[in-house]
Every structure is written in structure tokens, then in C-alpha cells.
Write an enzyme that holds these catalytic residues in place. Structure first.
Site, PDB file in Angstrom:
ATOM      1  N   LYS A 173       3.138 -17.702  13.617  1.00 23.97           N
ATOM      2  CA  LYS A 173       1.718 -17.984  13.876  1.00 23.97           C
ATOM      3  C   LYS A 173       1.255 -19.190  13.068  1.00 23.97           C
ATOM      4  O   LYS A 173       0.456 -20.008  13.547  1.00 23.97           O
ATOM      5  CB  LYS A 173       0.860 -16.761  13.529  1.00 23.97           C
ATOM      6  CG  LYS A 173      -0.644 -16.959  13.770  1.00 23.97           C
ATOM      7  CD  LYS A 173      -0.970 -17.323  15.216  1.00 23.97           C
ATOM      8  CE  LYS A 173      -2.444 -17.666  15.435  1.00 23.97           C
ATOM      9  NZ  LYS A 173      -3.323 -16.513  15.366  1.00 23.97           N
ATOM     10  N   LYS A 241      -8.914 -21.522   7.337  1.00 25.07           N
ATOM     11  CA  LYS A 241      -8.157 -20.510   6.597  1.00 25.07           C
ATOM     12  C   LYS A 241      -6.684 -20.540   6.984  1.00 25.07           C
ATOM     13  O   LYS A 241      -5.789 -20.496   6.127  1.00 25.07           O
ATOM     14  CB  LYS A 241      -8.765 -19.135   6.861  1.00 25.07           C
ATOM     15  CG  LYS A 241      -8.029 -17.957   6.232  1.00 25.07           C
ATOM     16  CD  LYS A 241      -7.062 -17.260   7.189  1.00 25.07           C
ATOM     17  CE  LYS A 241      -7.765 -16.618   8.357  1.00 25.07           C
ATOM     18  NZ  LYS A 241      -6.807 -15.882   9.238  1.00 25.07           N
TER      19      LYS A 241
END
Length: 292
Positions: A173, A241
Site C-alpha cells: 500500500k 500521513k
């Protein structure tokens, strides 16, 4: 193994429609979220409501978490009212959040000690993919556990892969997020170049989308970017983030990712300029500001 009861913790932009898709596929889904409205939407779709994590987890065969970041996952997993304390032995915990790989490994280790079967299975595809059930799902953990949950994953996504041991899903990811962020940045620069050169960006990007430069991002977002429509499907705050996760993973792996560093700085600039609540395609606003 027959999955009869599923708990879904985190019913936001992504988790809400994912849980609703499971309900439509005849899974018995109990949902919990800090937002009462989010829980009510699941109930309206045919799911059940829980007032706490222990209530959601009680008797569940599978617990899915879809939360903003590592601290929230750790709180739900490790807290006194957490899923590891209240989950039954043999239960699956599938964390579909995007978090640090090392956090996934810690949660997996603690779950295994409790007799709970962990998978980290973050997703890509944004809100549209969550609604349509066309997400890409990259899972880390034991292959047998992944195979046991393949039918459930098939409800949520169309590209579903086991990519390695615990933490591997999060590493894949991270790679996904660096590519997505980079493409958004390049599409933004292409729009600025076309407009500054007096070329119709609609026509220009239509051509790009049909050639070697074509991508899912151009397919889905070129028109909204040209119109400067940045309603969040995936917020800048979250992508900022995620870029931190990418840079930390690169440091641990001992590799240099120079383009990734630039994309991370653009995301940081977007957040600093007050665009954190907008879609990550709002990188266009940063490129425009650079160019006055």
C-alpha cells in the site's frame, strides 16, 4: 470455514460503503463508529448497530477495522475494551486501514498469541471503489487465512492478492500511495502547462488518457481537476500521513526514493496551505500557487 458474523469498526468514507456491500452480500454485519450518523447509515442498509468495540466484536467470526492511522488501530486492538481482549479464539482480524507496516506486525503478533488470526489488508480505489465493490486489496498474513476469507474479499474488491507475511500488505500500500501521489502531481503539472500554453486541457487530457500516459487517475479525475472540484474521495490529510509511512519504509529498507520525497513535500505543502480536507487531486492548487 463458514463466516456468519462480521464486525466492522470504522464506518467512514471507505468503511461505510464497504460494510454496506457486505450486508448486500448477505453477511451478518454489526458496525461501530464514533459517529452515530455513520452507524445509522449502516443500520438503514440492513446492518446492526453496536455501541462499543466489545459489543461489536462479541461472537464475531471476522472483525474488520478501517481506521485513519496507526494510533487508532492500536487503541482498538490493544485497549482494555479492544478487540484482542474480547475476540474469541479462531476469530479473524482483518485490518484494512493504511498504517505503518511495523504496527501491523505488532498487532499480528499480539493477535496470534491470543489465538486470533490476523491479516493486514489495506485497499486502493478510493470512495468510488468502496461504493462499487471494485477495490484493490493487498493482504499480508498467513496464506491459509487469506484463502479462508477470499469470498469476503471478493465482495469488496476485484483485484485481490496475498502479497506476503504480516506487514507486506502495508508495504504494498505504501508503494501504491507513492505512485498515486506522483501521478496526481504530474497530472496537475500537465493541466498547468496546457492552460498556460493556450491549449484546451479537456482535449489535451482526453488524448493523454487514451495513450501510453493513460491511468485510472486520468480516467476518473481529469474532468473534476480541470473544473477545480476537489470534494474528498481521499483527503490530502490522509495522503500526507501515507507519504510519511512511505518515507519511513524507504529508510528501513535502506533505499533512496527521490521522486517520492518530492511528492511528499508537495503533499506537505498542500496540508500547510490549508487544503488537508480536500481530495488529493487538490495537489493542483499547490502547482498553481508555485506558478503564481
Amino acid at each position: 470455514m463458514t463466516i456468519t458474523r462480521t464486525a466492522f469498526i470504522g464506518l467512514g468514507i471507505m468503511g461505510g460503503p464497504m460494510a454496506a456491500n457486505l450486508v448486500r452480500a448477505d453477511y451478518d454485519v454489526t458496525g461501530y463508529d464514533m459517529s452515530r450518523e455513520a452507524v445509522e447509515r449502516l443500520v438503514a442498509a440492513g446492518g446492526r448497530a453496536a455501541a462499543s468495540v466489545p459489543e461489536a466484536v462479541a461472537g464475531a467470526d471476522v472483525v474488520i477495522t478501517m481506521l485513519p492511522d496507526s494510533p487508532q488501530v492500536e487503541e482498538v486492538a490493544f485497549g482494555g475494551d479492544g478487540l484482542l481482549e474480547h475476540g474469541k479464539p479462531g476469530m479473524f482480524h482483518v485490518d484494512m486501514s493504511t498504517i505503518k507496516p511495523e504496527t501491523s506486525c505488532r498487532v499480528a503478533q499480539a493477535a496470534t498469541i491470543k489465538g486470533i488470526r490476523p491479516l493486514d489488508a489495506p485497499v486502493s480505489g478510493g470512495e468510488r471503489g468502496a461504493v462499487d465493490g471494485t477495490l484493490s486489496i493487498m493482504a499480508g498474513g498467513h496464506a491459509d487465512d487469506f484463502e479462508a476469507l477470499r469470498p469476503l474479499f471478493g465482495v469488496l474488491g476485484t483485484t485481490v492478492r496475498h502479497v506476503g507475511p504480516s506487514g507486506a500488505g502495508q508495504t504494498v500500500k505504501a508503494a501504491n500511495q507513492l505512485v498515486v501521489g506522483g501521478i496526481f502531481g504530474l497530472v496537475a503539472e500537465a493541466i498547468v502547462l496546457l492552460e498556460a500554453s493556450g491549449v484546451d486541457p479537456e482535449s489535451g487530457l482526453d488524448v493523454l488518457a487514451g495513450g501510453l500516459a493513460g491511468s485510472r487517475i486520468l480516467e476518473l479525475r481529469r474532468h473534476s481537476m480541470i473544473k477545480r472540484e476537489f470534494a474528498p474521495g481521499f483527503r490530502i490529510d490522509l495522503h500526507h500521513k501515507d507519504m510519511g509511512i512511505v518515507l519511513a519504509a524507504a529508510r528501513r529498507a535502506g533505499v533512496a526514493l527521490p521522486l517520492t520525497g518530492l511528492v511528499a513535500e508537495l503533499m506537505a505543502a498542500a496540508k500547510a496551505q490549508g487544503h488537508g480536507h480536500l481530495d488529493h487531486s487538490a495537489l493542483l492548487k499547490v502547482i498553481e500557487r508555485i506558478n503564481g
